[in-house]
Design an enzyme around this catalytic site. Sequence first.
Site, PDB file in Angstrom:
ATOM      1  N   HIS A 124      -3.018  14.111  -8.939  1.00  9.96           N
ATOM      2  CA  HIS A 124      -1.669  14.452  -9.405  1.00  9.96           C
ATOM      3  C   HIS A 124      -0.866  13.150  -9.468  1.00  9.96           C
ATOM      4  O   HIS A 124       0.145  12.987  -8.799  1.00  9.96           O
ATOM      5  CB  HIS A 124      -1.029  15.503  -8.499  1.00  9.96           C
ATOM      6  CG  HIS A 124       0.023  16.336  -9.181  1.00  9.96           C
ATOM      7  ND1 HIS A 124      -0.017  17.714  -9.230  1.00  9.96           N
ATOM      8  CD2 HIS A 124       1.148  15.987  -9.851  1.00  9.96           C
ATOM      9  CE1 HIS A 124       1.044  18.170  -9.887  1.00  9.96           C
ATOM     10  NE2 HIS A 124       1.777  17.138 -10.274  1.00  9.96           N
ATOM     11  N   GLU A 169      -2.461  17.581 -15.763  1.00  7.14           N
ATOM     12  CA  GLU A 169      -1.706  17.230 -16.973  1.00  7.14           C
ATOM     13  C   GLU A 169      -2.068  15.896 -17.611  1.00  7.14           C
ATOM     14  O   GLU A 169      -1.255  14.965 -17.655  1.00  7.14           O
ATOM     15  CB  GLU A 169      -0.198  17.281 -16.686  1.00  7.14           C
ATOM     16  CG  GLU A 169       0.277  18.648 -16.211  1.00  7.14           C
ATOM     17  CD  GLU A 169       1.800  18.791 -16.176  1.00  7.14           C
ATOM     18  OE1 GLU A 169       2.490  17.766 -16.204  1.00  7.14           O
ATOM     19  OE2 GLU A 169       2.279  19.933 -16.119  1.00  7.14           O
ATOM     20  N   ASN A 299      -0.016  25.074 -16.816  1.00  6.69           N
ATOM     21  CA  ASN A 299       1.322  24.699 -16.360  1.00  6.69           C
ATOM     22  C   ASN A 299       2.263  25.027 -17.510  1.00  6.69           C
ATOM     23  O   ASN A 299       2.176  24.428 -18.579  1.00  6.69           O
ATOM     24  CB  ASN A 299       1.412  23.196 -16.050  1.00  6.69           C
ATOM     25  CG  ASN A 299       0.567  22.790 -14.842  1.00  6.69           C
ATOM     26  OD1 ASN A 299      -0.076  23.633 -14.212  1.00  6.69           O
ATOM     27  ND2 ASN A 299       0.581  21.512 -14.520  1.00  6.69           N
ATOM     28  N   GLU A 360       1.283  26.129 -12.555  1.00  4.92           N
ATOM     29  CA  GLU A 360       2.695  25.760 -12.382  1.00  4.92           C
ATOM     30  C   GLU A 360       3.547  26.585 -13.331  1.00  4.92           C
ATOM     31  O   GLU A 360       3.184  26.785 -14.487  1.00  4.92           O
ATOM     32  CB  GLU A 360       2.962  24.278 -12.707  1.00  4.92           C
ATOM     33  CG  GLU A 360       2.416  23.303 -11.700  1.00  4.92           C
ATOM     34  CD  GLU A 360       2.696  21.837 -12.061  1.00  4.92           C
ATOM     35  OE1 GLU A 360       3.694  21.558 -12.766  1.00  4.92           O
ATOM     36  OE2 GLU A 360       1.904  20.981 -11.640  1.00  4.92           O
TER      37      GLU A 360
END
Length: 448
Positions: A124, A169, A299, A360
Amino acid sequence: MASPAPRRFPDGFLWGAATSAYQVEGAVATGGRGESIWDRFAHTEGAVDGGGTGDVACDHYRRWRSDVDLMASLGLNAYRFSIAWPRLFPSGAGPVNPAGLAHYDRLIDALLARGIEPVVTLYHWDLPQALQETGGWRDRDTAARFAGYARECFAAYGDRVRTWVTINEPWIIGVLGHQLGIHAPGERDLGGSVRAMHHLLLAHGLAVQALRAGGGDGRAGVAYSLFPHEPASDSAADLAATEGSDGYVNRWFLDPVLRGEYPADMWRRYESALGHPLDWVRDGDLETIAAGADFIGVNYYTTRVMRAAPDRPPFGWEVVPVPDGTPVTDAGWAIVPSALTGLLLRLHRDYPRVPLLITENGGVFDDAPADPRRVGFLRDHLVAVHEAIAAGAPVAGYFHWSLMDNFEWAMGYAPRFGLVHVDYETQARTVKDSGRYYADLIRTGAVR
Ligand code: FCB
């Protein structure tokens, strides 16, 4: 008016909340932790609004015991957190740091003792700074380093952790970190960003292969920042801009992992914007990446409404500003729960049989402890998830972003995303109304 009938979620549904290491841990020089690219970036003048850094954050590295109690009091049955790579490998290479290893070991045990399933993100955004010095994600070797780090985590925790998120991401890392310079490592180079994103996908594939080679029953997925797209008008130009941007943001990541190929339209667009072939993609890479995923982490925050903008580099399109009167969060992001239903159904249609986890979803609402807008946001998005499940989408869980207010990257500490309020002076945690609402909902397993 009679209240609507409860919409019940499937048995075994994961009800969680999420955080990430750099955003909550603090204690950046404790336990032998090495420097990460976010330490370096946040300490750069002007990089973060208000001059915030993750030096202290929510002090979760020290307060994890009481934070686990807090999660248990909310009735969460899952917690998504990330491991700080520089706690395990302070200088990127060399032997694993036992103190770093021990920290997550204790956290995992404490969660399991409370019936909370650990969902562990490996990356992350906090790359060891030492690996940035050798090229960071632009360097192919970083993918191999990541696989080594992942293997260490699987060996240490794989007897207890069932669910792994490899990379969080890759698009945001590419765009904000390497193309626009808004996130660490603060680079501004389109080619570098495409190259970095390829190595992130390769890192994912290598980690999935390593997990499977270990023979355990763990499952690994990747978390994408997925943005449903809408055209600003029905004009052919706006429709093309919308389809193109969907390739840039969504398909560029979904297709290689789930279909073994990069989308041809976006490949051509990158080649023409860069003026050279994407020659860092080597023979065999797509086979590695197509090791696939045991689930896709979704997310979801908001949508993108697109229009053609022929003079606008690099691709000739732009995002339309949110029109006045649209409901927005305090970060100005349009609130569009129905688009989450559409997104989940689209994933189910275009990439059948892959389980989905909402890794998320949340919003910035500065009110606390009474935060009716977050309560409404949570309710409406869970209704949207339920609708997708009722229509057949295989959604296995929901993680609210975030468990508690924390360091929101380049936006610093002002935006508050938490179900729990954090007073950064005292580190006092106060459950917001939304936290209580979520706890009630979890208890009944249904949303009304
Ligand atoms: C996502 C990040 C997460 C958090 C939310 C608001 O892009 O994964 O760390 O910052 O946005």
